[in-house]
Scaffold this motif. Sequence first.
Motif, short mmCIF file in Angstrom:
data_model
loop_
_atom_site.label_atom_id
_atom_site.label_comp_id
_atom_site.label_asym_id
_atom_site.label_seq_id
_atom_site.Cartn_x
_atom_site.Cartn_y
_atom_site.Cartn_z
N ARG A 80 10.36 -5.54 -7.72
CA ARG A 80 11.37 -5.42 -8.78
C ARG A 80 11.21 -4.28 -8.60
NH1 ARG A 80 10.83 -8.80 -13.05
NH2 ARG A 80 12.12 -7.57 -14.22
N LEU A 81 9.77 -3.52 -9.39
CA LEU A 81 9.64 -1.95 -9.15
C LEU A 81 10.22 -1.29 -8.34
CD1 LEU A 81 8.97 0.25 -11.84
CD2 LEU A 81 7.09 0.30 -10.12
N ILE A 82 9.84 -1.53 -6.65
CA ILE A 82 9.78 -0.53 -6.07
C ILE A 82 11.70 -0.65 -5.84
CG2 ILE A 82 9.72 -1.08 -3.37
CD1 ILE A 82 6.67 -1.88 -3.83
N GLU A 83 12.45 -1.89 -5.99
CA GLU A 83 13.55 -1.83 -5.62
C GLU A 83 14.34 -1.11 -6.53
OE1 GLU A 83 14.78 -6.11 -6.05
OE2 GLU A 83 13.65 -6.15 -4.28
N GLN A 84 13.86 -1.63 -8.14
CA GLN A 84 14.16 0.18 -9.10
C GLN A 84 14.00 1.59 -8.33
OE1 GLN A 84 16.01 -0.42 -11.59
NE2 GLN A 84 16.47 -2.79 -11.88
N LEU A 85 13.26 1.58 -7.73
CA LEU A 85 13.03 2.94 -7.48
C LEU A 85 13.56 3.54 -6.27
CD1 LEU A 85 9.46 3.14 -7.74
CD2 LEU A 85 10.79 4.09 -9.30
N GLU A 86 14.20 2.70 -5.59
CA GLU A 86 14.69 3.02 -4.62
C GLU A 86 15.93 3.05 -4.79
OE1 GLU A 86 14.85 3.38 -0.96
OE2 GLU A 86 12.39 3.86 -1.72
N GLN A 87 16.46 2.02 -5.86
CA GLN A 87 18.59 2.79 -6.71
C GLN A 87 18.06 4.44 -6.76
OE1 GLN A 87 19.25 -0.64 -8.75
NE2 GLN A 87 18.86 -2.37 -7.54
N ALA A 88 17.49 4.25 -7.54
CA ALA A 88 16.97 5.54 -8.81
C ALA A 88 17.50 6.53 -6.79
CB ALA A 88 16.01 5.90 -9.53
N GLY A 89 16.45 6.55 -6.10
CA GLY A 89 16.66 7.82 -4.53
C GLY A 89 15.62 8.27 -4.51
N VAL A 90 13.87 7.95 -4.98
CA VAL A 90 13.16 7.70 -5.42
C VAL A 90 12.81 8.43 -3.40
CG1 VAL A 90 11.79 7.46 -6.97
CG2 VAL A 90 12.02 6.47 -4.49
N HIS A 91 11.84 9.65 -3.62
CA HIS A 91 11.48 10.29 -1.80
C HIS A 91 10.74 9.28 -1.51
CE1 HIS A 91 11.17 13.48 1.04
NE2 HIS A 91 10.07 13.09 0.79
N ARG A 119 11.83 -3.02 3.16
CA ARG A 119 12.99 -2.29 3.19
C ARG A 119 13.33 -0.06 2.39
NH1 ARG A 119 13.78 -7.67 0.48
NH2 ARG A 119 13.67 -6.98 -1.20
N SER A 120 12.08 -0.71 2.04
CA SER A 120 11.83 0.81 2.03
C SER A 120 11.77 1.66 2.25
CB SER A 120 11.13 1.04 0.32
OG SER A 120 10.60 2.36 -0.32
N GLY A 121 10.46 1.31 2.93
CA GLY A 121 10.12 2.24 4.18
C GLY A 121 9.53 3.29 4.13
N LYS A 122 8.99 3.65 2.56
CA LYS A 122 8.61 5.11 2.47
C LYS A 122 7.54 4.78 1.43
CE LYS A 122 12.58 6.19 0.66
NZ LYS A 122 13.23 6.42 0.10
N VAL A 123 6.44 3.32 0.84
CA VAL A 123 5.67 2.89 0.76
C VAL A 123 3.87 3.38 0.85
CG1 VAL A 123 4.49 1.42 -1.01
CG2 VAL A 123 6.16 1.53 -0.66
N VAL A 124 3.69 3.95 0.33
CA VAL A 124 1.90 4.27 0.67
C VAL A 124 1.13 3.45 -0.08
CG1 VAL A 124 0.26 6.31 0.55
CG2 VAL A 124 2.38 7.00 0.87
N ALA A 150 4.13 -3.33 6.39
CA ALA A 150 5.00 -3.62 5.23
C ALA A 150 4.81 -2.05 5.37
CB ALA A 150 5.17 -4.34 4.70
N ALA A 151 3.86 -1.54 4.29
CA ALA A 151 3.92 -0.28 4.10
C ALA A 151 3.91 0.88 5.47
CB ALA A 151 2.17 0.23 3.58
N ALA A 152 4.44 2.38 4.88
CA ALA A 152 4.95 3.25 5.62
C ALA A 152 3.00 3.93 6.10
CB ALA A 152 5.73 4.47 5.09
#
Length: 554
Positions: A80-91, A119-124, A150-152
């Motif tokens: 859920r946190l990752i989804e919130q960050l994605e909605q906020a548009g983190v790089h 879904r994010s495609g930008k998680v380390v 799933a991690a970038a």
Amino acid sequence: MKARHLRRGYRWLLFATVLAALSGWASHARLFWQADEGVYDRLVGGWDYPPDARLAIVAIDERSLQQLGQWPWPRSTHARLIEQLEQAGVHRIALDLLFPEPDRKDARQDRELAAAIARSGKVVLPVLAATTGDEAVPVELLPVPAIAEAAATLAHTDIEIDGDGIARGLYLKAGVGSAYWPALGLALADTGGPLPGLSDPDAATPSPYQWRRNNYVRLRFAGPPGTFPQLSYIDVLEGKVPPQLLRGRWVIVGMTASGIAPRLLTPTSNEHWMSGSEYQANVASMLLGGHALLPLQPDLQAGLVVLLVLLCALLLALPLPQWLVALLALPAPLLLGVVLLRGFQLWFAPVAALVGIAALLLASGVWQLRYWRRLASRDPLTGLGNRMRFERTLQQEHDAARRSGRPLSLVLVDLDHFKHCNDTYGHLTGDQLLRQLARTLDSLARRPRDLAARFGGDEFALVLPDTPQAGAVRLLEELLMQVRRMGIPADHGQLARASISAGVCTRVPAPDSTPSQLYEAADAALYEAKKAGRDGYRCAPAQTGPAIPYGGEC
């Protein structure tokens, strides 16, 4: 005298070279690493810069633990946190949390987290090196396969802790067998291009049983702990953080709560701990801003140390006051360290050079004191002992002979008609005669305690401990023979020749005798030799009586 100066110069050069080599070796072996790190901490501790404004930390802090419950939390919470960050548009997101085992109670937790990461495609995600059992063979603790796939990218979180417990740098690449995982801060920054850092000489040699590391850099910290903005995990999770505070940011999600967060001391800590997530934020900010600090290559570091010590030796060889050399040489390693660090972002460890220079200055001071002491007791023309040394040695040997009951012989020598030689051939020739006689006397005073001295214009002496009269006479006859063969070239092809008169006195000093009595007896014998026509010697009698003439038995 010139040869003596050359020998002294060669000895000094050899000593300075050996000391410089030892200083270079000490630097290469890091013998003074604690002192070097103390200097480094002072130079870097307050040398901060504005942190990269694009970086932020989502902190698993005390308030988040209070509201979300005991750690660990369900993995769906992180989803859920990752989804919130994605909605906020983190790089980009660095999720600095370990998931080495599947959730055995609820398999959906892993699937939800993996889906959110995909879904994010930008998680380390982090990789941790650990040892198992007693074999101490490192293994990599990776996230469970579904989450890892799933991690970038995956990144290591191995932070280098120095022997004094302070973290000053890290390896940008590491891994079991070979260094292939990027550091978490590097993966977050994703700067691309060639990596800075000091190469590990073993990194190019693959080994399946060792944790290999490469590209070591030292951190230039953006500031003390708390420099980077920290947003509470619970606030982000519940949407309480305005999206504009997160849009376009590089975000590290990590623990900051005491008791569960890794705590690090750094040069900027001032006894306050820094979390591992903030440490990685400093890594990312440093790389994004081009602030990485690079230690010098070990060979270059040692070479500069050797050069600084040799330059100090060169300054000491010049006609400069030693205080001025110390004023120039002692600050040089520290100044070089500051210039390289602040001007070129290179770290030069200065303490080995500082110790080498201090040792060189100390040795030079002792050397000079001994040299001045020798000069104070030497005749400047001939290099023999002067009157002060003659009187001191005569007193010492007289006392030693009185204690041991051994004979002490004193020989007084005068050059015959020396004034006439100076008037006829000039003072330069006269000086050459004095030096030639001095060399002859010095060659005959072979034993360590024998002393040849010049205590007047043309007056010389030999102090011969443990020498009976017969031994002194043999030496004196050899001296007479060599002097008669002496000749100094003078003007118009002439040869200036010389002769000597000598007086010998041998005594086993009585308890109430004095060195002056021995000297007076030898001087009286010398006077008798001059009265007898010179070019000869007389021996003072053992008891009161006439002196024995040359040619007879003493």
